[in-house]
Design a protein around this motif. Structure first.
Motif, mmCIF file in Angstrom:
data_model
loop_
_atom_site.group_PDB
_atom_site.id
_atom_site.type_symbol
_atom_site.label_atom_id
_atom_site.label_comp_id
_atom_site.label_asym_id
_atom_site.label_seq_id
_atom_site.Cartn_x
_atom_site.Cartn_y
_atom_site.Cartn_z
ATOM 1 N N ASP A 75 87.818 71.562 65.085
ATOM 2 C CA ASP A 75 88.082 72.975 64.653
ATOM 3 C C ASP A 75 87.936 73.191 63.496
ATOM 4 O O ASP A 75 87.374 72.538 62.789
ATOM 5 N N ARG A 76 88.427 74.367 62.903
ATOM 6 C CA ARG A 76 87.763 74.681 61.267
ATOM 7 C C ARG A 76 87.996 73.776 60.468
ATOM 8 O O ARG A 76 87.493 73.482 59.521
ATOM 9 N N PRO A 77 89.527 73.219 60.370
ATOM 10 C CA PRO A 77 89.779 72.245 59.231
ATOM 11 C C PRO A 77 88.992 70.983 59.355
ATOM 12 O O PRO A 77 88.547 70.460 58.468
ATOM 13 N N GLY A 78 88.663 70.735 60.837
ATOM 14 C CA GLY A 78 87.882 69.270 60.800
ATOM 15 C C GLY A 78 86.692 69.448 60.646
ATOM 16 O O GLY A 78 85.950 68.945 59.915
ATOM 17 N N PHE A 79 86.090 70.722 60.680
ATOM 18 C CA PHE A 79 84.464 71.057 60.448
ATOM 19 C C PHE A 79 84.402 71.208 58.842
ATOM 20 O O PHE A 79 83.707 70.380 58.275
ATOM 21 N N ARG A 80 85.397 71.681 58.086
ATOM 22 C CA ARG A 80 85.459 71.615 56.553
ATOM 23 C C ARG A 80 85.642 70.447 56.263
ATOM 24 O O ARG A 80 84.941 69.965 55.246
ATOM 25 N N ALA A 81 86.393 69.543 56.816
ATOM 26 C CA ALA A 81 86.632 68.234 56.407
ATOM 27 C C ALA A 81 85.438 67.322 56.231
ATOM 28 O O ALA A 81 85.034 66.598 55.748
ATOM 29 N N LEU A 82 84.566 67.580 57.512
ATOM 30 C CA LEU A 82 83.233 66.826 57.645
ATOM 31 C C LEU A 82 82.125 67.270 56.771
ATOM 32 O O LEU A 82 81.466 66.656 56.092
ATOM 33 N N VAL A 83 82.217 68.682 56.250
ATOM 34 C CA VAL A 83 81.387 69.253 55.196
ATOM 35 C C VAL A 83 81.729 68.396 53.771
ATOM 36 O O VAL A 83 80.665 67.941 53.305
ATOM 37 N N SER A 84 82.901 68.204 53.724
ATOM 38 C CA SER A 84 83.141 67.654 52.463
ATOM 39 C C SER A 84 82.771 66.026 52.359
ATOM 40 O O SER A 84 82.188 65.418 51.514
ATOM 41 N N GLN A 85 83.299 65.474 53.607
ATOM 42 C CA GLN A 85 82.689 63.857 53.819
ATOM 43 C C GLN A 85 81.069 63.653 53.686
ATOM 44 O O GLN A 85 81.102 62.736 53.201
ATOM 45 N N LEU A 86 80.516 64.500 54.138
ATOM 46 C CA LEU A 86 78.978 64.367 54.192
ATOM 47 C C LEU A 86 78.549 65.037 52.910
ATOM 48 O O LEU A 86 77.318 64.685 52.721
ATOM 49 N N ASP A 87 79.401 65.473 51.914
ATOM 50 C CA ASP A 87 78.819 66.274 50.717
ATOM 51 C C ASP A 87 77.707 67.235 50.954
ATOM 52 O O ASP A 87 76.663 66.898 50.471
ATOM 53 N N VAL A 88 77.962 68.116 51.988
ATOM 54 C CA VAL A 88 76.722 69.155 52.325
ATOM 55 C C VAL A 88 77.530 70.579 52.061
ATOM 56 O O VAL A 88 78.897 70.570 51.508
ATOM 57 N N ASN A 89 77.122 71.628 52.764
ATOM 58 C CA ASN A 89 77.814 72.681 52.932
ATOM 59 C C ASN A 89 77.894 73.174 54.214
ATOM 60 O O ASN A 89 77.210 72.658 55.009
ATOM 61 N N SER A 90 78.714 74.225 54.367
ATOM 62 C CA SER A 90 79.043 74.668 55.769
ATOM 63 C C SER A 90 77.623 75.239 56.516
ATOM 64 O O SER A 90 77.353 75.070 57.749
ATOM 65 N N VAL A 91 76.810 75.827 55.713
ATOM 66 C CA VAL A 91 75.625 76.307 56.289
ATOM 67 C C VAL A 91 74.610 75.229 56.643
ATOM 68 O O VAL A 91 74.023 75.498 58.059
ATOM 69 N N PHE A 92 74.297 73.966 55.906
ATOM 70 C CA PHE A 92 73.624 73.086 56.303
ATOM 71 C C PHE A 92 74.352 72.287 57.517
ATOM 72 O O PHE A 92 73.557 71.923 58.453
ATOM 73 N N LEU A 93 75.566 72.121 57.562
ATOM 74 C CA LEU A 93 76.308 71.472 58.738
ATOM 75 C C LEU A 93 75.957 72.263 59.971
ATOM 76 O O LEU A 93 75.958 71.765 61.070
ATOM 77 N N SER A 94 76.138 73.509 59.857
ATOM 78 C CA SER A 94 76.170 74.503 61.036
ATOM 79 C C SER A 94 74.622 74.501 61.502
ATOM 80 O O SER A 94 74.402 74.355 62.682
ATOM 81 N N LYS A 95 73.694 74.136 60.930
ATOM 82 C CA LYS A 95 72.110 73.902 61.394
ATOM 83 C C LYS A 95 72.088 72.499 62.405
ATOM 84 O O LYS A 95 71.586 72.567 63.108
ATOM 85 N N LEU A 96 72.818 71.702 61.819
ATOM 86 C CA LEU A 96 72.908 70.211 62.351
ATOM 87 C C LEU A 96 73.685 70.490 63.634
ATOM 88 O O LEU A 96 73.459 70.099 64.660
ATOM 89 N N ARG A 97 74.742 71.145 63.662
ATOM 90 C CA ARG A 97 75.663 71.649 64.685
ATOM 91 C C ARG A 97 74.800 72.328 65.879
ATOM 92 O O ARG A 97 75.059 71.961 66.963
ATOM 93 N N ASP A 98 73.971 73.395 65.452
ATOM 94 C CA ASP A 98 73.591 74.225 66.312
ATOM 95 C C ASP A 98 72.243 73.935 66.802
ATOM 96 O O ASP A 98 71.192 74.650 67.321
ATOM 97 N N ARG A 99 71.725 72.720 66.151
ATOM 98 C CA ARG A 99 70.421 72.211 66.491
ATOM 99 C C ARG A 99 69.451 73.126 66.198
ATOM 100 O O ARG A 99 68.327 73.490 66.781
#
Length: 217
Positions: free
Chosen positions: A113-137
């Motif tokens: 969910d949104r909180p889980g996604f934000r938490a993963l962003v912080s855990q990986l030390d990236v931002n939501s844009v980069f993590l979205s690229k990994l998520r959306d392949r």
């Protein structure tokens, strides 16, 4: 009602002849898949039906009376019939594994969910844009360092092979719940970025970029 395993060859032939007086490649393919134990016999039977139909056509069909000429016509028609059957089976053999592979790949980000996604962003030390690229392949999987793929799997508590399968699967937009779209609304697969390009165009800090690029092989 008889099942496919209970049906005899005679029953299968009878059913096929009722389905269409002169079988075509599509009908034969359907019955060969329904009764795989009779595939060869059904193929021979279909060939016989086509030849029989051809031989008994009326004069209006302009079939030559000469035996040799008839043989040529039969050979030509049967060659077309068998080529169509081969093409159908080859196409099915090529697309079925791809469909199965796509259907079996789960996106590990989908359950976040949104909180889980934000938490993963912080855990990986990236931002939501980069993590979205990994998520959306949207990153070319060939360019993603194996070390980073393993790191991502570990941080998400996912199997390494499952993570690799996700990254190599067709693109999708989990957030939108549909395929990626252009402005005109037609589904498309946007060109994928290289890992380095994705890192440099996601608005990451210089330190984040250096750390991510250090994973490159």
């Amino acid at each position: 009602m008889m099942t496919a395993t209970q049906t005899s060859l005679r029953d299968a032939m009878y059913a096929m002849s009722l389905a269409k007086a002169v079988p075509d490649a599509e009908l034969l393919d359907e019955y060969a898949r329904l009764y795989p134990q009779f595939a060869d016999a059904l193929t021979e039977f279909a060939v016989e039906l086509v030849i029989d139909s051809l031989m008994h056509q009326g004069d209006e069909e302009d079939i030559p009376a000469d035996a040799e000429a008839i043989s040529d016509v039969v050979s030509r028609v049967m060659s077309q019939f068998e080529n169509q059957l081969y093409e159908r089976r080859q196409a099915r053999a090529a697309t079925a594994p791809a469909r199965a592979a796509t259907a079996s790949v789960e996106n590990p980000f989908a359950a976040l969910d949104r909180p889980g996604f934000r938490a993963l962003v912080s855990q990986l030390d990236v931002n939501s844009v980069f993590l979205s690229k990994l998520r959306d392949r949207t990153i070319d999987p060939i360019s993603i360092p194996r070390a980073y793929s393993r790191h991502l799997a570990q941080e998400m508590d996912e199997d390494t092979d499952a993570m690799a399968a996700h990254l190599f699967a067709p693109q999708e937009s989990v957030a939108a719940g549909r395929q990626l779209y252009k402005a005109e609304g037609k589904p498309v697969a946007a060109p994928r970025q290289s890992f380095e390009e994705a890192v440099k165009t996601s608005g990451l800090s210089e330190e984040q970029q250096r750390r991510l690029l250090s994973f490159q092989d």
